[in-house]
Design a protein around this motif. Structure first.
Motif, PDB file in Angstrom:
ATOM      1  N   PHE A  88       0.824  -1.206   0.000  1.00  0.00           N
ATOM      2  CA  PHE A  88       0.000   0.000   0.000  1.00  0.00           C
ATOM      3  C   PHE A  88       0.855   1.251   0.000  1.00  0.00           C
ATOM      4  O   PHE A  88       0.556   2.236  -0.684  1.00  0.00           O
ATOM      5  CB  PHE A  88      -0.933  -0.012   1.216  1.00  0.00           C
ATOM      6  N   ASP A  89       1.943   1.215   0.792  1.00  0.00           N
ATOM      7  CA  ASP A  89       2.792   2.409   0.915  1.00  0.00           C
ATOM      8  C   ASP A  89       3.551   2.728  -0.354  1.00  0.00           C
ATOM      9  O   ASP A  89       3.979   3.863  -0.559  1.00  0.00           O
ATOM     10  CB  ASP A  89       3.764   2.246   2.078  1.00  0.00           C
ATOM     11  N   VAL A  90       3.751   1.721  -1.234  1.00  0.00           N
ATOM     12  CA  VAL A  90       4.482   1.983  -2.474  1.00  0.00           C
ATOM     13  C   VAL A  90       3.540   2.125  -3.669  1.00  0.00           C
ATOM     14  O   VAL A  90       4.009   2.242  -4.807  1.00  0.00           O
ATOM     15  CB  VAL A  90       5.506   0.864  -2.758  1.00  0.00           C
ATOM     16  N   THR A  91       2.247   2.127  -3.415  1.00  0.00           N
ATOM     17  CA  THR A  91       1.272   2.331  -4.487  1.00  0.00           C
ATOM     18  C   THR A  91       0.419   3.568  -4.234  1.00  0.00           C
ATOM     19  O   THR A  91       0.381   4.488  -5.059  1.00  0.00           O
ATOM     20  CB  THR A  91       0.373   1.096  -4.653  1.00  0.00           C
ATOM     21  N   ALA A  92      -0.253   3.607  -3.091  1.00  0.00           N
ATOM     22  CA  ALA A  92      -1.148   4.730  -2.804  1.00  0.00           C
ATOM     23  C   ALA A  92      -0.382   6.023  -2.554  1.00  0.00           C
ATOM     24  O   ALA A  92      -0.768   7.094  -3.055  1.00  0.00           O
ATOM     25  CB  ALA A  92      -2.031   4.397  -1.600  1.00  0.00           C
ATOM     26  N   MET A  93       0.700   5.957  -1.780  1.00  0.00           N
ATOM     27  CA  MET A  93       1.443   7.176  -1.459  1.00  0.00           C
ATOM     28  C   MET A  93       2.033   7.850  -2.692  1.00  0.00           C
ATOM     29  O   MET A  93       1.883   9.067  -2.872  1.00  0.00           O
ATOM     30  CB  MET A  93       2.538   6.846  -0.435  1.00  0.00           C
ATOM     31  N   PRO A  94       2.715   7.116  -3.585  1.00  0.00           N
ATOM     32  CA  PRO A  94       3.234   7.776  -4.789  1.00  0.00           C
ATOM     33  C   PRO A  94       2.145   8.398  -5.648  1.00  0.00           C
ATOM     34  O   PRO A  94       2.331   9.498  -6.193  1.00  0.00           O
ATOM     35  CB  PRO A  94       3.945   6.641  -5.535  1.00  0.00           C
ATOM     36  N   ILE A  95       1.011   7.727  -5.784  1.00  0.00           N
ATOM     37  CA  ILE A  95      -0.095   8.290  -6.566  1.00  0.00           C
ATOM     38  C   ILE A  95      -0.574   9.596  -5.940  1.00  0.00           C
ATOM     39  O   ILE A  95      -0.828  10.585  -6.642  1.00  0.00           O
ATOM     40  CB  ILE A  95      -1.248   7.272  -6.656  1.00  0.00           C
ATOM     41  N   MET A  96      -0.686   9.605  -4.615  1.00  0.00           N
ATOM     42  CA  MET A  96      -1.129  10.813  -3.918  1.00  0.00           C
ATOM     43  C   MET A  96      -0.137  11.961  -4.137  1.00  0.00           C
ATOM     44  O   MET A  96      -0.535  13.105  -4.410  1.00  0.00           O
ATOM     45  CB  MET A  96      -1.275  10.528  -2.428  1.00  0.00           C
ATOM     46  N   PHE A  97       1.168  11.670  -4.037  1.00  0.00           N
ATOM     47  CA  PHE A  97       2.177  12.705  -4.241  1.00  0.00           C
ATOM     48  C   PHE A  97       2.115  13.274  -5.658  1.00  0.00           C
ATOM     49  O   PHE A  97       2.177  14.493  -5.849  1.00  0.00           O
ATOM     50  CB  PHE A  97       3.576  12.149  -3.972  1.00  0.00           C
ATOM     51  N   VAL A  98       2.011  12.394  -6.649  1.00  0.00           N
ATOM     52  CA  VAL A  98       1.978  12.856  -8.037  1.00  0.00           C
ATOM     53  C   VAL A  98       0.765  13.750  -8.276  1.00  0.00           C
ATOM     54  O   VAL A  98       0.879  14.851  -8.843  1.00  0.00           O
ATOM     55  CB  VAL A  98       1.965  11.657  -9.006  1.00  0.00           C
ATOM     56  N   LEU A  99      -0.406  13.309  -7.851  1.00  0.00           N
ATOM     57  CA  LEU A  99      -1.632  14.084  -8.079  1.00  0.00           C
ATOM     58  C   LEU A  99      -1.608  15.406  -7.311  1.00  0.00           C
ATOM     59  O   LEU A  99      -1.961  16.461  -7.860  1.00  0.00           O
ATOM     60  CB  LEU A  99      -2.851  13.256  -7.663  1.00  0.00           C
ATOM     61  N   MET A 100      -1.189  15.346  -6.060  1.00  0.00           N
ATOM     62  CA  MET A 100      -1.227  16.544  -5.224  1.00  0.00           C
ATOM     63  C   MET A 100      -0.279  17.621  -5.740  1.00  0.00           C
ATOM     64  O   MET A 100      -0.679  18.776  -5.947  1.00  0.00           O
ATOM     65  CB  MET A 100      -0.872  16.176  -3.782  1.00  0.00           C
ATOM     66  N   PHE A 101       0.987  17.256  -5.970  1.00  0.00           N
ATOM     67  CA  PHE A 101       1.948  18.269  -6.382  1.00  0.00           C
ATOM     68  C   PHE A 101       1.712  18.734  -7.817  1.00  0.00           C
ATOM     69  O   PHE A 101       1.954  19.906  -8.140  1.00  0.00           O
ATOM     70  CB  PHE A 101       3.372  17.736  -6.227  1.00  0.00           C
ATOM     71  N   THR A 102       1.219  17.861  -8.681  1.00  0.00           N
ATOM     72  CA  THR A 102       0.975  18.264 -10.061  1.00  0.00           C
ATOM     73  C   THR A 102      -0.142  19.288 -10.149  1.00  0.00           C
ATOM     74  O   THR A 102       0.003  20.345 -10.792  1.00  0.00           O
ATOM     75  CB  THR A 102       0.612  17.041 -10.927  1.00  0.00           C
ATOM     76  N   TYR A 103      -1.256  19.015  -9.496  1.00  0.00           N
ATOM     77  CA  TYR A 103      -2.428  19.883  -9.660  1.00  0.00           C
ATOM     78  C   TYR A 103      -2.491  21.025  -8.652  1.00  0.00           C
ATOM     79  O   TYR A 103      -3.149  22.032  -8.910  1.00  0.00           O
ATOM     80  CB  TYR A 103      -3.698  19.039  -9.582  1.00  0.00           C
ATOM     81  N   LEU A 104      -1.793  20.908  -7.526  1.00  0.00           N
ATOM     82  CA  LEU A 104      -1.787  22.015  -6.568  1.00  0.00           C
ATOM     83  C   LEU A 104      -0.710  23.045  -6.891  1.00  0.00           C
ATOM     84  O   LEU A 104      -0.932  24.249  -6.744  1.00  0.00           O
ATOM     85  CB  LEU A 104      -1.571  21.486  -5.148  1.00  0.00           C
ATOM     86  N   PHE A 105       0.468  22.582  -7.332  1.00  0.00           N
ATOM     87  CA  PHE A 105       1.595  23.484  -7.514  1.00  0.00           C
ATOM     88  C   PHE A 105       2.068  23.604  -8.957  1.00  0.00           C
ATOM     89  O   PHE A 105       2.904  24.456  -9.265  1.00  0.00           O
ATOM     90  CB  PHE A 105       2.773  23.027  -6.640  1.00  0.00           C
ATOM     91  N   GLY A 106       1.568  22.749  -9.836  1.00  0.00           N
ATOM     92  CA  GLY A 106       2.054  22.768 -11.213  1.00  0.00           C
ATOM     93  C   GLY A 106       1.854  24.093 -11.912  1.00  0.00           C
ATOM     94  O   GLY A 106       2.779  24.632 -12.546  1.00  0.00           O
ATOM     95  N   GLY A 107       0.658  24.658 -11.810  1.00  0.00           N
ATOM     96  CA  GLY A 107       0.383  25.932 -12.468  1.00  0.00           C
ATOM     97  C   GLY A 107       1.203  27.067 -11.903  1.00  0.00           C
ATOM     98  O   GLY A 107       1.694  27.927 -12.651  1.00  0.00           O
TER      99      GLY A 107
END
Length: 285
Positions: free
Chosen positions: A61-80
C-alpha cells in the motif's frame, strides 16, 4: 547399550538397531552437511521477503497509494504556480517523485530486520550453515520488488497525466536501473539502524528524520536556482539531487556522465561505510 526396533520389509522379523546407529542416520556429521553458497543463500532469503509480500499484499500500500497521492497533489496544486501549466510541470516533477518515493521506501528494510529480531527469527538465521551476510543481502534483494512495483505505479500514473519521456523506453529503463542501484546501497543505512535500535518505531523515526530533509532539500520539486545561495550549496551537493538530475536526464534522452558518476560514487561510499558496520553489528548480536 540401548536398542531400537524397526521393521524391515526384506526380513522375516524385526531387526535390532543400536541407538548409536540410529543417531548416525538422523544426524549427519558437521562436515557432511552441504553449505549453501552465497548466491543461493541470498536468493533464498530474498524469496522469503517476497513471499511475505505475497501473503500480506497490504504491505504494498505504501508503495502504491502514497506515490499516486504525491503525483496528483503536487501536479495539480503546484504545477500551475511553479511551471505555468500542469503538463509542463509533470515533465520535471515525475522523475523527482519517483526518486523520492523509492528513497522513502528503503527504510522498510531496517524495519523488517528489526521486526524479525524482536520475534527471535534472526537468532535462528545465525545458527544456519550459510554464508553469513546472506540474511542481510536477502532483505535487500526482496525489497527490490517494492522499488520495482513503486516505479511501475508512478510511471503509469505519470503517463496517464501527460508525462512523455523523450528518452523512450531505454531512457526510462536506464533511469530506473540507476535508481535501483542507489537504493540498494542506501538500504544498508537502514539495515544498520534495524540492528542497532530496539524497536521498529525507533527505526522508522530515525529514518524519517534523515529521509525527509534529504528529499525536500533537493531538486525534487523545484530548480535549485530559485533558492538562496547558502541553500543551493547544500542542495547541489546532495546525493538525492545528483540522483534526481541523473534520472531526469536519462529519461529525457541525455547522457549525464558526470551525474551518473556522482550517483555511483555515492552508492559505493554507502556500501563501503555501512556494509562492514552492519555486518559487524550482525556478528555481535
Amino acid at each position: 547399550m540401548t536398542t531400537a526396533t524397526k521393521t524391515d520389509d526384506r526380513a522375516d522379523g524385526p531387526v535390532r538397531v543400536s541407538s548409536e546407529s540410529l543417531a548416525e542416520l538422523l544426524v549427519a556429521p558437521a562436515g557432511a552437511r552441504p553449505r549453501a553458497g552465497a548466491a543461493a543463500a541470498s536468493t533464498a532469503f530474498g524469496w522469503r521477503a517476497m513471499l511475505k509480500i505475497k501473503h500480506l499484499p497490504e504491505q504494498l500500500f505504501d508503495v502504491t497509494a502514497m506515490p499516486i497521492m504525491f503525483v496528483l497533489m503536487f501536479t495539480y496544486l503546484f504545477g500551475g504556480a511553479l511551471a505555468g501549466s500542469t503538463e509542463e510541470y509533470i515533465q520535471f516533477l515525475l522523475p523527482g517523485i519517483l526518486v523520492m518515493s523509492i528513497i522513502m521506501t528503503t527504510m522498510y528494510t531496517g524495519i523488517s530486520i528489526n521486526v524479525d529480531i524482536a520475534k527471535g527469527v534472526f537468532d535462528r538465521f545465525k545458527t544456519l550453515p550459510i554464508w553469513r551476510p546472506a540474511p542481510m543481502v536477502g532483505y535487500l534483494l526482496g525489497d527490490m520488488l517494492r522499488y520495482t512495483v513503486a516505479s511501475v505505479v508512478i510511471l503509469t500514473v505519470g503517463l496517464i497525466l501527460g508525462f512523455r519521456p523523450d528518452g523512450g523506453v531505454l531512457g526510462v529503463l536506464a533511469g530506473v536501473a540507476l535508481l535501483l542501484v542507489f537504493s540498494f546501497a542506501f538500504s544498508w543505512v537502514w539495515t544498520m539502524f534495524g540492528l542497532l535500535l530496539r524497536t521498529e518505531k525507533s527505526v522508522m523515526g530515525v529514518s524519517m528524520m534523515v529521509i525527509f530533509p534529504l528529499s525536500f532539500l533537493s531538486n525534487v520539486f523545484v530548480d535549485p536556482r530559485t533558492m538562496p545561495g547558502w541553500l543551493q550549496a547544500f542542495v547541489n551537493n546532495s546525493p538525492v539531487s545528483h540522483l534526481c538530475e541523473a534520472v531526469r536526464s536519462l529519461m529525457a534522452g541525455d547522457r549525464p556522465a558526470s551525474e551518473i558518476a556522482w550517483v555511483l560514487g555515492w552508492a559505493a561510499l554507502l556500501l563501503f561505510v555501512f556494509g562492514p558496520v552492519t555486518m559487524r553489528l550482525y556478528a555481535r548480536r
